[in-house]
Scaffold this active site. Sequence first.
Site, mmCIF file in Angstrom:
data_model
loop_
_atom_site.group_PDB
_atom_site.id
_atom_site.type_symbol
_atom_site.label_atom_id
_atom_site.label_comp_id
_atom_site.label_asym_id
_atom_site.label_seq_id
_atom_site.Cartn_x
_atom_site.Cartn_y
_atom_site.Cartn_z
ATOM 1 C CB SER A 81 -73.694 -123.757 15.132
ATOM 2 O OG SER A 81 -74.943 -123.952 14.521
ATOM 3 C CG HIS A 132 -70.271 -121.746 12.895
ATOM 4 N ND1 HIS A 132 -70.701 -121.997 11.611
ATOM 5 C CD2 HIS A 132 -71.384 -121.783 13.673
ATOM 6 C CE1 HIS A 132 -72.013 -122.170 11.603
ATOM 7 N NE2 HIS A 132 -72.449 -122.029 12.843
#
Length: 299
Positions: free
Chosen positions: A203, A250
Amino acid sequence: MDQQPPGDQDRSAAADGALACYRHPGRGTHIRCTRCDRPICPECMVNASVGFQCPDCARQGAGTGHGPGAARPRTIAGAAVTADPRLITKILLGINVAVFIAVWANSALIDDLMLIGRATFHYGGPLEGVAEGQWYRLVTSMFLHQQVWHILFNMLGLWWLGGPLEAALGRARYLSLYLLSGLAGSALTYWLAAPVQGSLGASGAIFGLLGATAVLMRRLNYDMRPVFVLLAVNLVITFNPWGGIAWQAHVGGLIAGTLIAIAMVHAPRERRTLVQFGACALVLVAVIAVVVARTAALT
């Protein structure tokens, strides 16, 4: 591939005035080839002395009698145009899928490859982390997935975002962007998350590609609303109240990917390579500094 004269192609405008790329009819674009005036998407853009050219015109220009010293077609970031603009994306996708299959066959690999900050007892056994010298976990965790939905969403993001970025940046620059975004996500997770909290997934790298996509679209004067909506949705998911997502990865990947992409597409032509890879080196130094500082605090 058969070519159509500029006047014969479908130029029906979308709601925002975008035209369809002459090689990829499903992709809207606001950019035209400076030689033939056909609409071209980021994957088809070849950097020219003035504006951008389509691959056909770029090939014709490279073989019009300018001799062996004629300039090779270049992407917007200055990289050579390649026959397969998605090669690195395919390799990265293959590595992620191969690791997922290996984990499915041997679940013990999760403990060996995931990101964890400090030694702990995991499922009844001792487990050492980055603070004990296992820095490789910062990298291996980027290619590690456990649930089908997790790898599915990440690989869809890699394919949708990675292909156009690889075509626009070139292989070496794109690979640097991907790996450094993932490393930045791992480093921020190591710094801010609980030291015994495990983390895994691509991610961070995917969010780096998302930030880079926004920079590229702004550089090409595309409509920014779709990417802003996509970014907003992903940030809502990242900070959802149910937890379970390493938001640090993230955010770290998004920041690194955005900064590197700015250097990639806005570097001055005369010292483009120095600025581009200098920015990559600075991000890598920052990652190393964060990891060293966090390790010192945990030991």
